[in-house]
Design an enzyme around this catalytic site. Structure first.
Site, PDB file in Angstrom:
ATOM      1  N   GLU A 284       0.868  -1.146   0.179  1.00 14.41           N
ATOM      2  CA  GLU A 284      -0.050   0.163   0.011  1.00 14.41           C
ATOM      3  C   GLU A 284       0.980   1.284  -0.033  1.00 14.41           C
ATOM      4  OE1 GLU A 284      -3.114  -0.141  -0.290  1.00 14.41           O
ATOM      5  OE2 GLU A 284      -3.509  -1.992   0.411  1.00 14.41           O
ATOM      6  N   CYS A 318      -2.986   8.759   2.753  1.00  5.85           N
ATOM      7  CA  CYS A 318      -2.486   8.229   1.243  1.00  5.85           C
ATOM      8  C   CYS A 318      -3.663   8.592   0.375  1.00  5.85           C
ATOM      9  CB  CYS A 318      -2.560   6.603   1.341  1.00  5.85           C
ATOM     10  SG  CYS A 318      -1.918   5.852   2.550  1.00  5.85           S
TER      11      CYS A 318
HETATM   12  C1  UN1 Z   1      -4.136   5.625   4.500  1.00  9.29           C
HETATM   13  O1  UN1 Z   1      -4.131   6.794   4.377  1.00  9.29           O
HETATM   14  O2  UN1 Z   1      -3.056   4.972   4.796  1.00  9.29           O
HETATM   15  O3  UN1 Z   1      -9.696   5.942   2.788  1.00  9.29           O
HETATM   16  C2  UN1 Z   1      -5.476   4.748   5.004  1.00  9.29           C
HETATM   17  C3  UN1 Z   1      -9.249   6.540   3.692  1.00  9.29           C
HETATM   18  C4  UN1 Z   1      -9.074   5.832   5.074  1.00  9.29           C
HETATM   19  C5  UN1 Z   1      -7.989   4.858   5.164  1.00  9.29           C
HETATM   20  C6  UN1 Z   1      -6.629   5.853   4.614  1.00  9.29           C
HETATM   21  N1  UN1 Z   1     -10.387   4.810   5.365  1.00  9.29           N
HETATM   22  O4  UN1 Z   1      -8.951   7.702   3.804  1.00  9.29           O
END
Ligand code: UN1
Length: 529
Positions: A284, A318
């Protein structure tokens, strides 16, 4: 411990809190989480590793909260041995019995929702509603995993041979390593561990080196449930440390799957190393997410979504919107309103643990340095700072939410992910052009289109549309639910976690052919007599 095997429990973690955290009632939640101590002296606890003594720093004040002793690579190897030893017992439990344990973990998390959320705000720096939201995300995935424990099914296929059964059976992998990042210090481990556990794996977790208290508190909750059920705590072990400790997980053949969340650069190295020993990898990695606003969009909705996706978590998801792609006809109006909204955010900056605060600090000095460097590069490349761009004059790592226009979509700085609240404004004429801009980056995590045009919606989700793993319509790029598979394509690494059939990544597939007849026919009608 940072190096913990819960089999041999653990009187107290090897942590030392600064005195004000021990005595100030505001931090009473530390005690609720089993972290606090009456004695602020350095502990000689069983949890303690023998690695480096590191400091946990509050992003809000820039001050040291606690000191924690990390694990060494040898201790990480030891934790793998313990997890391996615990595996047969865990894997032999019926899957619904493992689900029952995960249900109890979910219940304990429910009891600790607020205290654990408060700790996330203290150590990671995100605002309390978002911190509580990420503990909730772990609870949600526990519920999901409990159901899954009675549902993950194999298959039966028609065999071409007489009196043969052709089956597909899923079995656990063994030891799973989870390396997670600072920005979701609870939820991302939750996605991985809840699913990996019901699938029958034991886990070693290395959380971010800068959020050790959160890792310890979360692991204590899990270990409490395991021990209550007579299951060794080493089913879900924790190690902490930097790259050398991560490396110990990545290169050890006994770790069947390494689930890594972090930058594309490090993820590439992890992927290559794990692949070179034929291990499995779940990556990820970085995103460079775009939110497109078409001329026919509901601009009010698009605006609200853009504000949360750009500045929520201080731009450290992310899934944060990093590129705002606006139709030429609405660009000026939208940008004007966005600036007004960002201005109102500036009035809601503060300690992320306080209720009315909407916008907290960046996580670390390193993040602050990256923010400054990006602003400088953007300016040197002819970018216009439409809003923000500066560090905020208060203790901790606060920066202004920032809007930059006038850069080419191909500019190196626009192409890269800076983990900070900086959004680049791009413009388009046709939806095809907007889709091409969306896809014009190495990363492929999340993407959004705001439109009320049904043809464009389906173009966007179709083969010639967004090339990302997450493709949204009329909602922002961040804030995915747990029920779908989470992850992205291209330089985001291709992994999928959380819902849908992500569980398959934590298992190995056995194709089973059983001959229940008395003859030995060969497939493809081959005669060998
Ligand atoms: C991340 O930023 O590593 O979709 C995960 C989202 C959250 C998860 C983010 N449910 O923004």
């Amino acid at each position: 411990m940072l190096h913990l095997f819960f089999k041999k429990l653990i009187k107290s973690p090897n942590m030392q809190f600064t005195r004000n955290l021990v005595t100030d009632p505001k931090y009473g939640f530390l005690k609720q989480l089993g972290l606090s101590t009456e004695n602020p002296g350095l502990y000689d606890g069983r949890w303690g590793g023998t690695g480096k003594l590191i400091e946990s720093i509050s992003p809000t004040s820039g001050q040291v909260i606690a000191k924690v002793r990390e694990s060494t690579p040898e201790e990480a190897a030891n934790a793998i041995s313990e997890a391996q030893k615990a595996w047969p017992q865990w894997a032999s439990l019926p899957a619904p019995a493992r689900g029952e344990i995960v249900r109890q973990i979910g219940d304990e998390l429910r009891k600790n929702l607020k205290p654990l959320g408060q700790l996330v705000s203290l150590e990671m720096g995100k605002i309390l509603p978002e911190s509580i939201g990420e503990v909730q995300e772990y609870i949600d995935i526990c519920d999901y995993a409990v159901g899954l424990s009675r549902m993950f099914a194999g298959g039966i296929f028609p065999s071409e041979r007489k009196d043969h059964a052709l089956l597909e059976k899923w079995n656990p992998l063994g030891v799973v390593g989870v390396i997670s990042a600072f920005n979701f210090p609870v939820a991302v481990y939750g996605w991985n561990s809840a699913i990996a556990m019901v699938c029958g794996n034991t886990i070693i977790w290395k959380g971010a080196p800068s959020t050790p208290l959160i890792s310890i508190a979360t692991t204590k909750i899990i270990s409490g449930v395991l021990e209550k059920n007579g299951i060794p705590g080493s089913v879900a072990s924790l190690i902490t440390g930097g790259a050398d400790v991560g490396e110990a997980l990545v290169s050890d053949k006994r770790v069947s799957l390494v689930s890594f969340t972090g930058s594309t650069k490090v993820g590439k190295e992890v992927g290559l190393k794990v692949q070179s020993r034929f291990g499995k990898c779940l990556l990820e990695l970085g995103g460079n997410n775009a939110l497109i606003v078409a001329q026919d969009a509901n601009l009010e909705m698009a605006m609200r979504a853009a504000v949360f996706s750009c500045v929520g978590t201080t731009g450290q998801r992310c899934t944060t919107t990093r590129r705002l792609i606006l139709h030429k006809s609405i660009k000026t109006e939208f940008l004007g309103k966005l600036k007004t909204a960002f201005k109102s955010i500036l009035g809601r900056i503060g300690d992320p643990m306080e209720d009315s605060v909407l916008y907290g600090p960046l996580h670390s000095q390193q993040a602050l340095d990256a923010f400054k460097k990006t602003i400088k590069t953007a300016e040197e490349n002819g970018g216009t700072i439409e809003f923000g761009g500066k560090q905020i004059d208060r203790p901790g790592f606060y920066v202004e939410p920032t809007i930059i226009s006038g850069l080419s979509p191909d500019a190196a700085i626009v192409q890269q992910e800076t983990f900070a609240p900086i959004v680049y404004i791009l413009e388009f004429d046709s939806v095809e052009e907007a889709i091409a801009l969306n896809n014009n980056v190495e990363q492929g995590l999340s993407s959004s289109l705001f439109t009320n045009n049904i043809q464009n919606m389906f173009k966007w989700i179709g083969p010639l549309g967004s090339d990302c793993g997450i493709v949204n319509v009329n909602i922002g790029t961040s804030g995915a639910e747990i029920g779908g598979a989470f992850g992205g394509e291209k330089a985001t690494g291709g992994g999928r976690e959380s819902g849908s059939d992500s569980w398959k990544q934590y298992m190995r597939r056995s194709t089973v052919t059983i001959n229940h007849g008395t003859d030995l026919p060969l497939a493809q009608g081959i005669k060998f007599e």
